[in-house]
Each structure stands twice: as C-alpha cells, then as structure tokens.
Design a protein around this motif. Structure first.
Motif, PDB file in Angstrom:
ATOM      1  N   ARG A   1       0.815  -1.218   0.000  1.00 20.44           N
ATOM      2  CA  ARG A   1       0.000   0.000   0.000  1.00 20.44           C
ATOM      3  C   ARG A   1       0.850   1.270   0.000  1.00 20.44           C
ATOM      4  N   ASN A   2       2.111   1.161   0.428  1.00 19.78           N
ATOM      5  CA  ASN A   2       3.000   2.325   0.515  1.00 19.78           C
ATOM      6  C   ASN A   2       2.391   3.419   1.395  1.00 19.78           C
ATOM      7  N   ARG A   3       1.966   3.007   2.566  1.00 18.30           N
ATOM      8  CA  ARG A   3       1.345   3.953   3.510  1.00 18.30           C
ATOM      9  C   ARG A   3       2.123   4.008   4.825  1.00 18.30           C
ATOM     10  N   ARG A   4       3.436   3.949   4.726  1.00 20.24           N
ATOM     11  CA  ARG A   4       4.302   4.005   5.916  1.00 20.24           C
ATOM     12  C   ARG A   4       4.808   5.423   6.171  1.00 20.24           C
ATOM     13  N   TRP A   5       4.189   6.420   5.566  1.00 22.66           N
ATOM     14  CA  TRP A   5       4.704   7.785   5.582  1.00 22.66           C
ATOM     15  C   TRP A   5       3.944   8.659   6.564  1.00 22.66           C
ATOM     16  N   GLY A   6       4.650   9.620   7.140  1.00 21.03           N
ATOM     17  CA  GLY A   6       3.987  10.540   8.054  1.00 21.03           C
ATOM     18  C   GLY A   6       4.847  11.748   8.345  1.00 21.03           C
ATOM     19  N   HIS A   7       4.268  12.682   9.046  1.00 26.27           N
ATOM     20  CA  HIS A   7       5.029  13.824   9.565  1.00 26.27           C
ATOM     21  C   HIS A   7       6.140  13.268  10.464  1.00 26.27           C
ATOM     22  N   PRO A   8       7.341  13.850  10.442  1.00 23.39           N
ATOM     23  CA  PRO A   8       8.430  13.299  11.269  1.00 23.39           C
ATOM     24  C   PRO A   8       8.055  13.107  12.728  1.00 23.39           C
ATOM     25  N   THR A   9       7.246  14.008  13.293  1.00 24.94           N
ATOM     26  CA  THR A   9       6.848  13.841  14.691  1.00 24.94           C
ATOM     27  C   THR A   9       6.014  12.580  14.873  1.00 24.94           C
ATOM     28  N   MET A  10       5.159  12.270  13.907  1.00 26.06           N
ATOM     29  CA  MET A  10       4.347  11.055  13.972  1.00 26.06           C
ATOM     30  C   MET A  10       5.231   9.816  13.922  1.00 26.06           C
ATOM     31  N   ILE A  11       6.188   9.809  13.008  1.00 23.07           N
ATOM     32  CA  ILE A  11       7.075   8.649  12.866  1.00 23.07           C
ATOM     33  C   ILE A  11       7.940   8.483  14.110  1.00 23.07           C
ATOM     34  N   ASN A  12       8.485   9.579  14.628  1.00 18.51           N
ATOM     35  CA  ASN A  12       9.282   9.512  15.852  1.00 18.51           C
ATOM     36  C   ASN A  12       8.458   8.969  17.018  1.00 18.51           C
ATOM     37  N   LEU A  13       7.196   9.405  17.076  1.00 17.99           N
ATOM     38  CA  LEU A  13       6.334   8.958  18.168  1.00 17.99           C
ATOM     39  C   LEU A  13       6.072   7.459  18.093  1.00 17.99           C
ATOM     40  N   ILE A  14       5.838   6.947  16.888  1.00 14.13           N
ATOM     41  CA  ILE A  14       5.596   5.506  16.738  1.00 14.13           C
ATOM     42  C   ILE A  14       6.807   4.718  17.211  1.00 14.13           C
ATOM     43  N   GLU A  15       7.996   5.179  16.840  1.00 10.93           N
ATOM     44  CA  GLU A  15       9.203   4.482  17.301  1.00 10.93           C
ATOM     45  C   GLU A  15       9.308   4.493  18.817  1.00 10.93           C
ATOM     46  N   LYS A  16       9.083   5.649  19.408  1.00 11.14           N
ATOM     47  CA  LYS A  16       9.166   5.733  20.867  1.00 11.14           C
ATOM     48  C   LYS A  16       8.109   4.852  21.520  1.00 11.14           C
ATOM     49  N   PHE A  17       6.903   4.900  20.975  1.00 17.33           N
ATOM     50  CA  PHE A  17       5.818   4.073  21.494  1.00 17.33           C
ATOM     51  C   PHE A  17       6.189   2.599  21.435  1.00 17.33           C
ATOM     52  N   SER A  18       6.791   2.174  20.342  1.00 14.19           N
ATOM     53  CA  SER A  18       7.162   0.763  20.213  1.00 14.19           C
ATOM     54  C   SER A  18       8.183   0.358  21.274  1.00 14.19           C
ATOM     55  N   ARG A  19       9.117   1.240  21.548  1.00 15.68           N
ATOM     56  CA  ARG A  19      10.126   0.937  22.586  1.00 15.68           C
ATOM     57  C   ARG A  19       9.490   0.893  23.970  1.00 15.68           C
ATOM     58  N   ASP A  20       8.650   1.897  24.259  1.00 17.17           N
ATOM     59  CA  ASP A  20       8.013   1.951  25.576  1.00 17.17           C
ATOM     60  C   ASP A  20       7.063   0.775  25.782  1.00 17.17           C
ATOM     61  N   ALA A  21       6.330   0.420  24.718  1.00 15.58           N
ATOM     62  CA  ALA A  21       5.393  -0.701  24.835  1.00 15.58           C
ATOM     63  C   ALA A  21       6.137  -1.999  25.102  1.00 15.58           C
ATOM     64  N   THR A  22       7.275  -2.174  24.469  1.00 18.17           N
ATOM     65  CA  THR A  22       8.076  -3.369  24.707  1.00 18.17           C
ATOM     66  C   THR A  22       8.569  -3.409  26.146  1.00 18.17           C
ATOM     67  N   ALA A  23       8.975  -2.248  26.649  1.00 19.76           N
ATOM     68  CA  ALA A  23       9.406  -2.177  28.045  1.00 19.76           C
ATOM     69  C   ALA A  23       8.253  -2.499  28.994  1.00 19.76           C
ATOM     70  N   ASP A  24       7.027  -2.219  28.566  1.00 26.21           N
ATOM     71  CA  ASP A  24       5.842  -2.531  29.381  1.00 26.21           C
ATOM     72  C   ASP A  24       5.453  -4.005  29.317  1.00 26.21           C
ATOM     73  N   GLY A  25       6.096  -4.768  28.417  1.00 30.87           N
ATOM     74  CA  GLY A  25       5.783  -6.185  28.299  1.00 30.87           C
ATOM     75  C   GLY A  25       5.082  -6.577  27.023  1.00 30.87           C
ATOM     76  N   TRP A  26       4.778  -5.600  26.132  1.00 37.81           N
ATOM     77  CA  TRP A  26       4.176  -5.930  24.839  1.00 37.81           C
ATOM     78  C   TRP A  26       5.271  -6.418  23.895  1.00 37.81           C
ATOM     79  N   PRO A  27       5.049  -7.471  23.115  1.00 43.81           N
ATOM     80  CA  PRO A  27       6.127  -8.042  22.292  1.00 43.81           C
ATOM     81  C   PRO A  27       6.654  -7.127  21.184  1.00 43.81           C
ATOM     82  N   GLY A  28       5.923  -6.093  20.814  1.00 41.52           N
ATOM     83  CA  GLY A  28       6.309  -5.214  19.714  1.00 41.52           C
ATOM     84  C   GLY A  28       5.095  -4.864  18.891  1.00 41.52           C
ATOM     85  N   LEU A  29       5.179  -3.784  18.122  1.00 43.10           N
ATOM     86  CA  LEU A  29       4.029  -3.275  17.387  1.00 43.10           C
ATOM     87  C   LEU A  29       3.987  -3.812  15.961  1.00 43.10           C
TER      88      LEU A  29
END
Length: 359
Positions: free
Chosen positions: A81-109
């Motif tokens: 679909r080529n829909r992996r694009w976003g405003h840099p703040t959105m992309i940065n947030l997803i990365e941070k969220f993935s790290r924090d969620a993993t630290a919370d015990g979620w296997p990854g996004l």
C-alpha cells in the motif's frame, strides 16, 4: 547529499508556505481531477520542510518520512500500500511508542496504515490519514520472528469484539492490551485514540486508579482489529486545521451508552453512495496541496526512511520551525518531543456525542 536535500527542502518549503497564504492557484493538477488518483500514484514525499496542510480528512502534507519496514520493536504491515509515511513527529512517536510498549511487556508493534507519501485521500480505505498525523496499530502483538512480505500482505489481525453484542471477547482481551492503550494515551502529542465502542466500554468497566487517560480513548465504528492514534497539528504547519477539543469527563457516560443502542448500527439507507474520497477533487483540497503534488522528490526512499534494525537514521527533510504566518525554513531544528521521557499529563477531554468531525 544531505546539504543538497536540505537546501531543496527549504526552497520548496518556502514555495508551499507562500502558496498557502497567497490564495494563488498553482499550475499542474487540474482542479477537477480526482485527488485520490493523484496522491495515490505518488511513490515518494514532497521534499520540503515538514508541514501538514488542511484537516485530517481533507488535506495533504509535505516533508514526510517513512518508518522502516522493520525495527527492533516493530514491523510494518501491508507494504504494497506504501502507507508508511507521516510527519516526522508522527514517525518519531511511533518508534518511541514501540520501545516503551516493549518495556511494558508488549512483544512489539505491528504497524498498519499511516499515510501516503504526500498524504491526501487514499485510493481505498480511510477517510482520514491525509495529513501525516494518523497511524493504525494492530491489537495483534508482533510475533517473535520477522514476517515475510507475503505474510504481511495476507495475515489477518484478530478482532477483539463480538460483532453481534458489540462487546469485547473476554478470552482475547488481556491486561497487556489495556497497558498498551494507556501507554499510547500518555504522550502529550496524542490527542485521540479511536477504538471500537466495545473496547471503550471494557476499559470503562475495568480500569481502576488513574482514569484520566481514558479521555483520549474515543469510540468509533470499526477499530476492533486495530486502534487509531492521532496527534495534533505540529509547529511549522500554520495551514493545519486543528480538531475541536474534547469535552470534560472520561467518556464513560451517556455518550458511550449511545453506542449500545440501535441507532449507530442501523443499516445504511444508501450503501451504494460514493464515499467522500471517491468524489473529492483537487478543488476540494487546500490550494497548497497542488504545490505539494508538484514538489520535487527526494533522491530515493532510503534518504527519507527513519529507524530500522540497528542504528539507521534517515537524512530527513528540514525540521519544522515554530508556527508563524510563514514557514521560516532557516530556523534552528526543533527537537522531536516524542523522544523525551514520557510525561504525566492530563489528556484532552472527549465530546458528549461522536461525529465525523470529533471522533
């Protein structure tokens, strides 16, 4: 190469900003052309300073970056679909969220749709996701192996809700799902998280202690396989139309009870009517979106892809400047606040009754 990209981004950013406030019509795309066809055919972003233009369901964006298909704590789905694009703040947030969620015990996004390279209405699917500030995250956790391209196209997310009762399937819902949503709501950039009404009810019935974060959790049709994260307009985007603020309360009230009446689920009286994206022309979008379409591409997708396995970080377009009447592309970089420690902050408040504008 980096300096060339940034110089071109500055010049293009000036042109887009000037167009946004001049009222002039750019050359290029015809006003009566279908916007979804034009934006859906773009493979790379507009090389310009990051800027969201218009509203979430009627706009576009420039200076987008793509999240890498694979990261230490995420995998992107539906790559065709080529829909992996976003405003840099959105992309940065997803990365941070993935790290924090993993630290919370979620296997990854597992990451679903974000936006097209230049935003705009999509060929299929969403009404929103047009200005680079929306992202879908699956309720299915990331597996402990890398999925193949075929699996990413064909693997189905698991619905968490019984379609007849509109209630959560208790055998599937876990405390980890609740923690995942709470973590997503903890970021100040996030204004709304859309979930199925049954999921909102499950949270209302089970969350104890601090419930302030429930204000960001908004019930809406669908969203039983994934949840939708929406951030607010970012600095450097004076043409971005903000969403109406949410009302007081945690949303566990009459506005939620409405979803468990017959009214929201009545059959569509005109199911064959064309959707907004299917009839939205370029004339329907802000004038600056035509300049976004005609803006130059970066040299390659790799030049504007962020993150990945290891330490790969992209050469991204020039960062956004503080919000003013014009975009000062020569301003010092603004650090991405998504990388800051997760603060404890009271979220925005929900409205009394959902609508297409305030979901």
């Amino acid at each position: 190469m980096k300096s060339i990209l940034q110089a071109a981004a500055r010049l293009t950013g000036i042109a887009i900003a000037a167009l946004a406030f001049s009222g002039l019509e750019p050359s290029g795309a015809s006003a009566d052309e279908l916007a979804k066809n034009l934006f859906g055919s773009e493979k790379l972003p507009a090389m310009a300073a990051p800027q969201s233009i218009g509203f979430y369901s009627k706009g576009c964006f420039a200076g987008g970056v793509a999240i890498a298909t694979d990261g230490p704590t995420w995998q992107a789905m539906r790559l065709s679909r080529n829909r992996r694009w976003g405003h840099p703040t959105m992309i940065n947030l997803i990365e941070k969220f993935s790290r924090d969620a993993t630290a919370d015990g979620w296997p990854g996004l597992l990451i679903g749709d974000i936006s097209q390279p230049r935003g705009g209405p999509m060929l299929t699917g969403h009404a929103s996701h047009q200005i680079g500030l929306d992202a879908d995250i699956w309720f299915t956790p990331m597996p402990d192996r890398r999925l193949s391209p075929t699996e990413r196209e064909n693997m189905s997310a698991v619905s968490m809700v019984n379609e007849k009762t509109h209630l959560v399937k208790d055998r599937l819902w876990t405390p980890a799902h609740t923690r995942l949503l709470q973590r997503a709501a903890s970021y100040p950039e996030v204004e709304r998280i859309l979930v199925n009404p049954g999921i909102k009810k499950k949270l209302c019935d089970t969350v104890t202690g601090d419930r302030t974060w429930l204000r960001k959790i908004r019930p809406f049709w669908g969203h039983d396989y994934h949840f939708h994260v929406r951030i607010g307009c970012q600095p450097g985007s004076p043409g971005c139309k903000r969403q109406e603020a949410t009302a007081a309360g945690d949303g566990c009230d009459k506005s939620l009870a409405w979803w468990f009446t017959e009214e929201p689920w009545r059959p569509n009286k005109n199911p064959d009517a064309p959707k907004a994206r299917d009839k939205m022309t370029m004339a329907s979008l802000p004038a600056a979106c035509r300049a976004v379409l005609s803006a130059p591409n970066p040299v390659s997708e790799a030049a504007v892809t962020v993150g990945g396995m290891g330490s790969a970080v992209a050469t991204a377009p020039a960062p956004a400047a503080p919000e003013t009447d014009t975009v000062d592309v020569g301003a010092p970089p603004v650090p991405a606040s998504a990388f800051a420690p997760t603060p404890i902050k009271r979220p925005p408040l929900p409205v009394a009754k959902p609508s297409s504008q305030n979901r």
